[in-house]
Design a protein around this motif. Structure first.
Motif, PDB file in Angstrom:
ATOM      1  N   PRO A  36      46.445  48.367 113.226  1.00  0.00           N
ATOM      2  CA  PRO A  36      47.629  48.641 113.138  1.00  0.00           C
ATOM      3  C   PRO A  36      48.671  47.452 112.801  1.00  0.00           C
ATOM      4  O   PRO A  36      48.208  46.293 113.495  1.00  0.00           O
ATOM      5  CB  PRO A  36      48.129  49.288 114.463  1.00  0.00           C
ATOM      6  CG  PRO A  36      46.711  50.033 114.973  1.00  0.00           C
ATOM      7  CD  PRO A  36      45.992  48.774 114.662  1.00  0.00           C
ATOM      8  N   ASN A 156      42.497  54.343 117.463  1.00  0.00           N
ATOM      9  CA  ASN A 156      43.024  55.227 116.536  1.00  0.00           C
ATOM     10  C   ASN A 156      42.536  56.836 116.655  1.00  0.00           C
ATOM     11  O   ASN A 156      42.505  57.548 115.460  1.00  0.00           O
ATOM     12  CB  ASN A 156      42.734  54.715 115.015  1.00  0.00           C
ATOM     13  CG  ASN A 156      43.335  53.481 114.920  1.00  0.00           C
ATOM     14  OD1 ASN A 156      44.620  53.050 114.927  1.00  0.00           O
ATOM     15  ND2 ASN A 156      42.401  52.345 114.549  1.00  0.00           N
ATOM     16  N   CYS A 577      49.438  56.098 114.926  1.00  0.00           N
ATOM     17  CA  CYS A 577      48.307  55.114 115.294  1.00  0.00           C
ATOM     18  C   CYS A 577      49.477  53.970 115.454  1.00  0.00           C
ATOM     19  O   CYS A 577      49.138  53.101 116.460  1.00  0.00           O
ATOM     20  CB  CYS A 577      47.463  54.899 114.028  1.00  0.00           C
ATOM     21  SG  CYS A 577      46.226  56.197 114.231  1.00  0.00           S
ATOM     22  N   ASN A 578      50.068  53.512 114.446  1.00  0.00           N
ATOM     23  CA  ASN A 578      50.823  52.374 114.540  1.00  0.00           C
ATOM     24  C   ASN A 578      52.067  52.328 115.534  1.00  0.00           C
ATOM     25  O   ASN A 578      52.265  51.346 116.358  1.00  0.00           O
ATOM     26  CB  ASN A 578      51.542  52.134 113.056  1.00  0.00           C
ATOM     27  CG  ASN A 578      50.630  51.711 111.997  1.00  0.00           C
ATOM     28  OD1 ASN A 578      49.342  51.606 112.304  1.00  0.00           O
ATOM     29  ND2 ASN A 578      50.863  52.039 110.913  1.00  0.00           N
TER      30      ASN A 578
END
Length: 705
Positions: A36, A156, A577-578
């Motif tokens: 990420p 993730n 995820c980020n």
């Protein structure tokens, strides 16, 4: 069960076969390899906290009284720093513990990954522990040291399987004492609680109680329901969405978009889609924007409903009708029926209805009933040795107790929680709904809407009213003019000669043909044809005419669906995820800066990651008083859908278009598939609402719908 020989067993373990059934798909491998991006202020190994004095909150007096040590925390901004003080603060060896609390939400593992990476980047001797099975792990001292290998296996990926989760609450003095003892025994410097509104309420009280021990507590906003939203006193957004919301909404949306396709293909079902959201309708709104279903009900709109027609009629009688304020179950069923009837008239006796799980809580008469029953149950549990559901174990016993309460209220002529009017209304509802209303409350004393078949209750009323409309000749399926003409012509009949007798709109070209309201049976059809001289008395109706009539008879069929747990367990979208990875790094920055009693948030989520602003928001400032188990308690406030927000206004503006009560295809939308290698998508509610705050327009908002 057949046995597999040793020789055959070896055959199935050939590399070629195992490569096909390997546990890791291509997407799984891509997820594990995904790194990420990190926002600018978190890229540095050294950070510090600075007060963000431009953001202020109205602090509840009860928060000041119960959380005096953390109540006056400022909003803090994480900024890059390369000074000696920051180096000493960030580099000091720490033992940090993290716990998941409540239901799973996609992205939780990346909170751990972000925290772990930041901690090891600052000092490789740092330790990160995971309390197992939720807050129970804190109380019981159940934990697992987290290693890089463990973290790397879950990057993730969805779920909370690395350390698992639970719903235990640290809500008694004994549990608080045990939690303090666990943290002191393990030498914990900081405790991170990843959870929803109740879990972050726990975080606030733990922060207050562990402050004197020098143990920091940081909360992280997690809930797929999307009801953790943080705005300061001036309306500035500090946390526009909780993590997991986007993933769950897209998981539901992809399934519901498929149902839209199925409905338009099979043309015989109404799909009733209930999506998670006990208190707020954020998921239902996001799903609607993503898929354009036929009809979407948003609970918050129903709560503000005013029946202007009933008010007007009452004023003309010189009266005031207070029941015109707030939606009733009966009126709501009429609104759904109107949509079904309109589409049927256009030849579409099918569709997709989206409703939030907690829809009934926004129906005034049901909400009052739930509050009264919850109060009765809480009072009984508080004043008796055995609990209500232990003493009254079945519906008959429970109903009999309520009947006695209503009778006692009437005989004593006193104001009781439960009166005869309440009981009369309760008696009129189906038994399965009564059982749902009387079901055991959750650990907070809240009514469990997921246990109630909301769709069954609502659609039962809809079916009843559709039958009435059908008998009145108002619910009919529109007939395609070309099909009608073809059917009659093949039997040698003149379509135009019959049209004016059969159809109420025969003179309007291009519209689906609707049988006259007076033609509601084969008998009335026969009478109409005889009356106009198109059929001899006693003669049989031509098969072509009967075929057309049968085509116009509506047959309402529904398929119920519930979307909840599948979305909770989905693998996170690139956005989640980020987002969560940066939240994890924000948590470490707050710990390194000495913060406690703060919730890690990221501002400007609608923008590119490079413009995200990691911050700490005081948990105490997010608290208000709310009834729990019959008593007022200080808890984090859940945020409902703002019916004035741009996102909701878009839904309202597009309602008639998406209902598509006209000829032609429905304007359904297919959400993009989520692949780690694809473009980063974001919640449409996030992007739409940000467009109204002066925020820069992100590229993703150029083609929202």
């Amino acid at each position: 069960m057949s046995m597999v020989s040793e020789e055959n067993q070896e055959y199935w373990y050939q590399p070629e076969i195992q490569s096909l059934i390997n546990g890791k798909s291509r997407e799984h491998k891509a997820r594990l390899a995904h790194t990420p991006p990190v926002c600018l202020s978190l890229k540095s190994a050294l950070t510090r906290l600075e007060p963000a004095d431009e953001f202020t909150f109205h602090l509840h007096q009860e928060a000041l009284a119960q959380l005096p040590g953390i109540a006056c925390n400022p909003v803090q901004r994480v900024v890059e720093d390369d000074g000696a003080q920051a180096s000493e603060q960030c580099g000091r060896k720490r033992r940090i513990a993290i716990v998941f609390s409540g239901g799973p939400a996609p992205g939780g593992h990346n909170v751990i990954a972000g925290l772990f990476d930041a901690a090891m980047q600052r000092n490789p001797d740092n330790e990160v522990l995971g309390f197992l099975m939720g807050p129970e792990g804190i109380v019981e001292g159940l934990y697992q040291p987290l290693t890089r290998e463990m973290v790397d296996q879950h990057r993730n990926m969805g779920g909370f399987s690395m350390i698992r989760t639970g719903r235990t609450k640290v809500d008694t003095r004994e549990k608080m004492r045990l939690s303090r003892s666990t943290c002191k025994t393990l030498g914990i410097d900081a405790l991170v609680i990843v959870g929803g509104d109740d879990s972050n309420t726990n975080a606030a009280f733990l922060a207050e109680n562990l402050r004197e021990e020098g143990i920091q507590v940081i909360g992280v906003p997690k809930t797929i329901d999307g009801d953790i939203l943080v705005q300061d006193a001036s309306g500035n957004s500090l946390c526009a969405v909780s993590f997991g919301f986007h993933t769950a909404a897209l998981a539901f949306s992809r399934n519901i978009a498929s149902l839209c396709t199925d409905a338009a293909s099979d043309v015989k079902y109404w799909h009733i889609c209930k999506v998670m959201g006990r208190v707020a309708s954020h998921l239902a709104l996001e799903v609607a924007l993503q898929t354009h279903p036929t009809l979407t009900l948003i609970g918050e709109e129903l709560a503000d409903y005013v029946d202007d027609d009933r008010l007007k009629a009452a004023r003309e009688r010189g009266e005031q009708d207070y029941t015109a304020y707030g939606m009733t179950l009966r009126h709501l069923s009429r609104l759904i029926c109107n949509a079904i009837v309109q589409r049927a008239a256009a030849g579409k006796n099918y569709g997709v209805l989206v409703i939030p799980e907690g829809l009934l809580e926004f129906i005034n008469e049901i909400q009052v009933l739930i509050i009264k029953l919850s109060t009765l149950i809480a009072d009984y549990n508080r004043t008796h040795d055995a609990g209500f559901h232990e003493v009254f174990s079945d519906l008959d016993a429970q109903t009999d107790y309520l009947r006695r309460m209503a009778r006692e209220s009437q005989e004593r002529d006193q104001i009781f929680v439960w009166n005869q009017r309440d009981h009369d209304f309760f008696d009129d509802i189906p038994d399965f709904f009564k059982e749902g209303l009387l079901t055991e409350r959750d650990s907070h004393g809240n009514f469990q809407f997921s246990q109630v078949e909301t769709d069954k209750i609502l659609m039962g009323l809809v079916k009843d009213y559709l039958s009435i409309l059908k008998e009145k000749g108002l619910y009919k399926v529109g007939i395609d003019p070309q099909w009608y003409a073809g059917v009659l012509e093949r039997e040698g009949l003149d379509p135009d000669g019959f049209a004016s007798v059969l159809f109420r709109n025969a003179d309007r070209k291009g519209e689906p043909l609707l049988f006259k309201e007076s033609i509601i049976s084969v008998k009335t059809l026969n009478h109409a044809l005889v009356k106009e001289g198109l059929l001899s008395d006693g003669a049989a109706i031509p098969p072509a005419i009967l075929k057309v009539y049968r085509k116009s008879e509506p047959d309402f069929r529904m398929q119920p669906h519930f979307y909840g747990y599948d979305g909770r367990g989905s693998d996170p979208t690139p956005f989640d995820c980020n987002y969560t990875y940066n939240l994890g790094r924000t948590v470490f920055a707050l710990i390194a800066g000495g913060a406690t009693g703060q919730m890690a948030v990221i501002r400007n989520l609608e923008k590119d990651v490079s413009e995200w602003e990691p911050m700490g928001v005081p948990l105490a400032a997010l608290m208000h008083l709310e009834e729990r188990k019959g008593k007022m308690a200080l808890v984090m406030e859940k945020k409902l859908v703002d019916v004035q927000s741009p996102a909701f206004q878009v839904l309202k503006a597009m309602g008639a278009e998406w209902l598509a009560a006209r000829a032609g295809e429905d304007p359904c939308r297919r959400p993009d598939s989520v692949w780690m290698t694809g473009a980063e998508d974001k919640p449409l509610t996030l992007l739409l609402n940000a467009m109204n705050t002066g925020s820069s327009r992100s590229p993703a908002s150029e083609n929202l719908l």
